[in-house]
Scaffold this motif. Structure first.
Motif, PDB file in Angstrom:
ATOM      1  N   PRO A  57      27.684  35.350  49.122  1.00 62.14           N
ATOM      2  CA  PRO A  57      27.537  35.362  47.737  1.00 62.14           C
ATOM      3  C   PRO A  57      26.643  33.833  47.849  1.00 62.14           C
ATOM      4  O   PRO A  57      25.578  33.609  47.023  1.00 62.14           O
ATOM      5  N   ILE A  58      26.937  33.029  48.799  1.00 60.84           N
ATOM      6  CA  ILE A  58      26.400  31.891  48.793  1.00 60.84           C
ATOM      7  C   ILE A  58      24.998  32.157  49.619  1.00 60.84           C
ATOM      8  O   ILE A  58      24.101  31.422  49.163  1.00 60.84           O
ATOM      9  N   LEU A  59      24.907  32.653  50.583  1.00 58.67           N
ATOM     10  CA  LEU A  59      23.453  32.908  51.242  1.00 58.67           C
ATOM     11  C   LEU A  59      22.609  33.555  50.087  1.00 58.67           C
ATOM     12  O   LEU A  59      21.343  33.399  50.556  1.00 58.67           O
ATOM     13  N   ALA A  60      23.218  34.211  49.243  1.00 54.44           N
ATOM     14  CA  ALA A  60      22.181  35.048  48.556  1.00 54.44           C
ATOM     15  C   ALA A  60      21.520  33.839  47.557  1.00 54.44           C
ATOM     16  O   ALA A  60      20.383  34.302  46.830  1.00 54.44           O
ATOM     17  N   LEU A  61      21.874  32.899  47.198  1.00 53.53           N
ATOM     18  CA  LEU A  61      21.423  31.710  46.262  1.00 53.53           C
ATOM     19  C   LEU A  61      20.821  30.342  47.185  1.00 53.53           C
ATOM     20  O   LEU A  61      19.931  30.172  46.655  1.00 53.53           O
ATOM     21  N   HIS A  62      21.299  30.284  48.374  1.00 54.85           N
ATOM     22  CA  HIS A  62      21.397  28.954  48.923  1.00 54.85           C
ATOM     23  C   HIS A  62      20.507  29.414  50.070  1.00 54.85           C
ATOM     24  O   HIS A  62      20.594  30.309  50.933  1.00 54.85           O
ATOM     25  N   ASP A  63      19.525  28.450  50.519  1.00 58.34           N
ATOM     26  CA  ASP A  63      18.896  28.541  51.936  1.00 58.34           C
ATOM     27  C   ASP A  63      19.782  28.459  52.978  1.00 58.34           C
ATOM     28  O   ASP A  63      20.874  27.583  53.156  1.00 58.34           O
ATOM     29  N   ALA A  64      19.679  29.416  53.816  1.00 60.48           N
ATOM     30  CA  ALA A  64      20.611  29.394  55.060  1.00 60.48           C
ATOM     31  C   ALA A  64      20.572  28.459  56.026  1.00 60.48           C
ATOM     32  O   ALA A  64      21.505  27.876  56.659  1.00 60.48           O
ATOM     33  N   GLY A  65      19.538  27.583  56.032  1.00 58.07           N
ATOM     34  CA  GLY A  65      19.521  26.305  56.549  1.00 58.07           C
ATOM     35  C   GLY A  65      20.256  25.357  56.230  1.00 58.07           C
ATOM     36  O   GLY A  65      20.993  24.651  56.874  1.00 58.07           O
ATOM     37  N   LEU A  66      20.254  25.055  54.852  1.00 58.44           N
ATOM     38  CA  LEU A  66      20.904  24.285  54.380  1.00 58.44           C
ATOM     39  C   LEU A  66      22.437  24.631  54.268  1.00 58.44           C
ATOM     40  O   LEU A  66      23.211  23.636  54.633  1.00 58.44           O
ATOM     41  N   ALA A 113      19.287  16.137  51.947  1.00 57.43           N
ATOM     42  CA  ALA A 113      19.840  15.364  50.762  1.00 57.43           C
ATOM     43  C   ALA A 113      18.915  15.169  49.905  1.00 57.43           C
ATOM     44  O   ALA A 113      17.736  14.604  50.219  1.00 57.43           O
ATOM     45  N   PHE A 114      18.976  14.819  48.459  1.00 55.54           N
ATOM     46  CA  PHE A 114      18.013  14.402  47.644  1.00 55.54           C
ATOM     47  C   PHE A 114      18.616  12.780  47.158  1.00 55.54           C
ATOM     48  O   PHE A 114      18.130  12.131  46.353  1.00 55.54           O
ATOM     49  N   ASP A 115      19.647  12.192  47.482  1.00 55.70           N
ATOM     50  CA  ASP A 115      20.170  11.018  47.100  1.00 55.70           C
ATOM     51  C   ASP A 115      21.064  10.521  48.385  1.00 55.70           C
ATOM     52  O   ASP A 115      21.322  11.267  49.408  1.00 55.70           O
ATOM     53  N   ALA A 161      20.644  22.675  44.847  1.00 57.15           N
ATOM     54  CA  ALA A 161      19.628  23.372  44.493  1.00 57.15           C
ATOM     55  C   ALA A 161      19.596  24.595  45.396  1.00 57.15           C
ATOM     56  O   ALA A 161      20.744  24.704  46.393  1.00 57.15           O
ATOM     57  N   LYS A 162      18.704  25.375  45.837  1.00 56.20           N
ATOM     58  CA  LYS A 162      18.345  26.195  46.500  1.00 56.20           C
ATOM     59  C   LYS A 162      18.679  25.706  47.963  1.00 56.20           C
ATOM     60  O   LYS A 162      19.176  26.297  48.925  1.00 56.20           O
ATOM     61  N   ALA A 163      17.847  24.795  48.317  1.00 59.74           N
ATOM     62  CA  ALA A 163      17.786  24.263  49.726  1.00 59.74           C
ATOM     63  C   ALA A 163      18.088  22.685  49.460  1.00 59.74           C
ATOM     64  O   ALA A 163      17.371  21.977  50.680  1.00 59.74           O
ATOM     65  N   ALA A 164      18.758  22.214  48.873  1.00 58.52           N
ATOM     66  CA  ALA A 164      19.040  20.780  48.826  1.00 58.52           C
ATOM     67  C   ALA A 164      20.284  20.422  48.130  1.00 58.52           C
ATOM     68  O   ALA A 164      20.726  21.367  47.309  1.00 58.52           O
ATOM     69  N   GLY A 166      22.988  17.175  46.650  1.00 63.69           N
ATOM     70  CA  GLY A 166      22.871  15.796  45.854  1.00 63.69           C
ATOM     71  C   GLY A 166      23.773  15.729  44.718  1.00 63.69           C
ATOM     72  O   GLY A 166      24.277  16.742  44.206  1.00 63.69           O
ATOM     73  N   GLY A 167      24.177  14.573  44.318  1.00 65.60           N
ATOM     74  CA  GLY A 167      24.614  14.211  43.103  1.00 65.60           C
ATOM     75  C   GLY A 167      26.111  14.852  43.086  1.00 65.60           C
ATOM     76  O   GLY A 167      26.950  15.528  42.000  1.00 65.60           O
ATOM     77  N   TYR A 168      26.951  14.818  44.461  1.00 60.74           N
ATOM     78  CA  TYR A 168      28.331  14.984  44.530  1.00 60.74           C
ATOM     79  C   TYR A 168      28.302  16.548  44.796  1.00 60.74           C
ATOM     80  O   TYR A 168      29.537  16.979  45.021  1.00 60.74           O
ATOM     81  N   CYS A 169      27.046  17.314  44.769  1.00 68.54           N
ATOM     82  CA  CYS A 169      27.357  18.828  44.666  1.00 68.54           C
ATOM     83  C   CYS A 169      26.747  19.090  46.244  1.00 68.54           C
ATOM     84  O   CYS A 169      25.515  18.810  46.613  1.00 68.54           O
ATOM     85  N   PHE A 170      27.390  20.502  46.705  1.00 64.19           N
ATOM     86  CA  PHE A 170      26.948  20.949  47.940  1.00 64.19           C
ATOM     87  C   PHE A 170      26.627  22.339  47.949  1.00 64.19           C
ATOM     88  O   PHE A 170      25.513  22.579  48.260  1.00 64.19           O
ATOM     89  N   LEU A 171      27.337  23.139  46.960  1.00 69.86           N
ATOM     90  CA  LEU A 171      27.113  24.434  46.839  1.00 69.86           C
ATOM     91  C   LEU A 171      27.106  24.489  45.212  1.00 69.86           C
ATOM     92  O   LEU A 171      27.794  23.842  44.609  1.00 69.86           O
ATOM     93  N   ASN A 172      26.277  25.566  44.588  1.00 68.78           N
ATOM     94  CA  ASN A 172      25.854  25.434  43.047  1.00 68.78           C
ATOM     95  C   ASN A 172      27.192  26.419  42.588  1.00 68.78           C
ATOM     96  O   ASN A 172      26.841  27.656  42.523  1.00 68.78           O
ATOM     97  N   ASN A 173      28.297  26.016  42.175  1.00 74.02           N
ATOM     98  CA  ASN A 173      29.431  26.757  41.520  1.00 74.02           C
ATOM     99  C   ASN A 173      29.053  27.565  40.556  1.00 74.02           C
ATOM    100  O   ASN A 173      29.326  28.775  40.238  1.00 74.02           O
ATOM    101  N   ALA A 174      28.379  26.893  39.436  1.00 69.36           N
ATOM    102  CA  ALA A 174      27.980  27.863  38.276  1.00 69.36           C
ATOM    103  C   ALA A 174      26.941  29.036  38.420  1.00 69.36           C
ATOM    104  O   ALA A 174      27.055  29.842  37.895  1.00 69.36           O
ATOM    105  N   ALA A 175      25.939  28.512  39.190  1.00 68.80           N
ATOM    106  CA  ALA A 175      25.092  29.632  39.778  1.00 68.80           C
ATOM    107  C   ALA A 175      25.654  30.784  40.522  1.00 68.80           C
ATOM    108  O   ALA A 175      25.265  31.923  40.203  1.00 68.80           O
TER     109      ALA A 175
END
Length: 342
Positions: A57-66, A113-115, A161-164, A166-175
């Motif tokens: 489920p994680i790889l379905a939304l997030h870039d595999a490289g990230l 990272a973006f921050d 985000a899909k491939a980034a 930041g903001g204390y967040c690594f994987l998008n739980n709500a998404a």
């Protein structure tokens, strides 16, 4: 309401972050989850452990490289003789190439990272993975017939985000929760983000899709993090045009002003007629939050929960921000109790 919780959250203890130009102890700390756990159980919400849905489920939304970077980052850090917490020292910003992923760990940090406010430590991946499984488990409970479920996600997720990250967040739980509900047959899902900070990551993931509506009520990016997303003119693109709505509000917004905008946002959700709802629940809208600037009081959080409940939708709550640590549990429990009383 069942509350999904994993003690593995404590493996992420970031150390220091760069906040508005100063290196300070992390506001996002393990005790946040401890206070929430104690408050929600005291309010009668029973704890349940997360199931393991694996990486799919994680790889379905997030870039595999990230994902691979997050999994291996600290090992790479140690391999170059470093320890402690990891922060980037350069970014793939304007004028820099973004089509080449640097081979070294310091370059990868700035690429993904973006921050510089989201440190990685040895246990970060374990905590982030467990947090994602909490969100997926709460979504599964709702898909299986529960009216609502709460995922005590730490670290939070809505900035990822899909491939980034930041903001204390690594994987998008709500998404992840929203996509799980889609995969289980809910034709449309809405995500309503009530965190003080705009859920730029959730917006990024669903920005070109019409099956998931994203709505966010937050502090204006003119002055508030993440600064570069969250404006009202960001309404989606392609098939998703019109299916992203942002409601930025100025610093100092009090309940009288917030309530009307929240009702408008809830009206947008209702008009979409989704089959299920995900709430990205941040309580950093609280008046004493150290990194936010709204003026909501403790008495307003049950009202937020009740307003959400009146939509009459199967609902997943995923925990996002809230950094007034002593009060965070009380405010989260108040939202859940307010929801259940309707």
């Amino acid at each position: 309401m069942k509350a999904v919780y994993s003690p593995l959250h404590a493996r992420h203890d970031g150390g220091m972050e760069l906040h508005r130009g100063e290196l300070v102890p992390c506001f996002e700390m393990p005790s946040r989850a401890d206070y929430i756990r104690d408050a929600v159980t005291a309010a009668g919400h029973g704890l349940t452990a997360p199931r393991d849905f694996g990486l799919a489920p994680i790889l379905a939304l997030h870039d595999a490289g990230l994902v691979e970077f997050l999994r291996s980052a600290f090992d790479q850090w140690k391999a170059v003789g470093k320890d402690g917490f990891m922060l980037p020292s350069g970014f793939a910003a304007r004028s820099m190439r973004q089509d080449v992923i640097p081979p070294g760990v310091n370059g990868k940090l700035g690429y993904y990272a973006f921050d510089a406010g989201t440190p990685i430590v040895e246990g970060t991946w374990d905590a982030a993975y467990a947090s994602a499984q909490c969100a997926l488990t709460a979504a599964a409970l709702v898909a299986e017939g529960e009216r609502a479920a709460y995922a005590l996600c730490r670290p939070p997720g809505h900035h990822a985000a899909k491939a980034a990250y930041g903001g204390y967040c690594f994987l998008n739980n709500a998404a992840l929760a929203a996509q799980y509900l889609r995969d289980q047959g809910r034709a449309t899902v809405a995500v309503l983000d009530v965190d003080y900070h705009h859920g730029n990551g959730t917006q990024d993931i669903f920005y070109d899709r019409a099956d998931v509506l994203t709505v966010s009520v937050h502090g204006t990016p003119e002055t508030e993090y993440p600064f570069f997303r969250g404006f009202a003119d960001e309404t989606g693109e392609g098939a998703g045009l019109g299916f992203n709505r942002n409601f930025p509000l100025p610093r100092g917004t009090d309940w009288d002003s917030y309530r009307g905008v929240l009702e408008t946002a809830l009206g947008v959700v209702a008009a979409f007629k989704p089959d299920a709802l995900v709430i990205a629940l941040g309580v950093d809208t609280y008046e004493n939050d150290p990194i936010s600037a709204f003026k909501l009081k403790a008495e307003h959080y049950p009202l937020i929960g009740a307003a959400i409940a009146r939509l009459g939708l199967p609902t997943v709550f995923t925990q996002e921000g809230g950094y007034a640590v002593a009060e965070i549990g009380t405010n989260v429990a108040a939202v859940l109790t307010g929801f259940e009383r309707v």
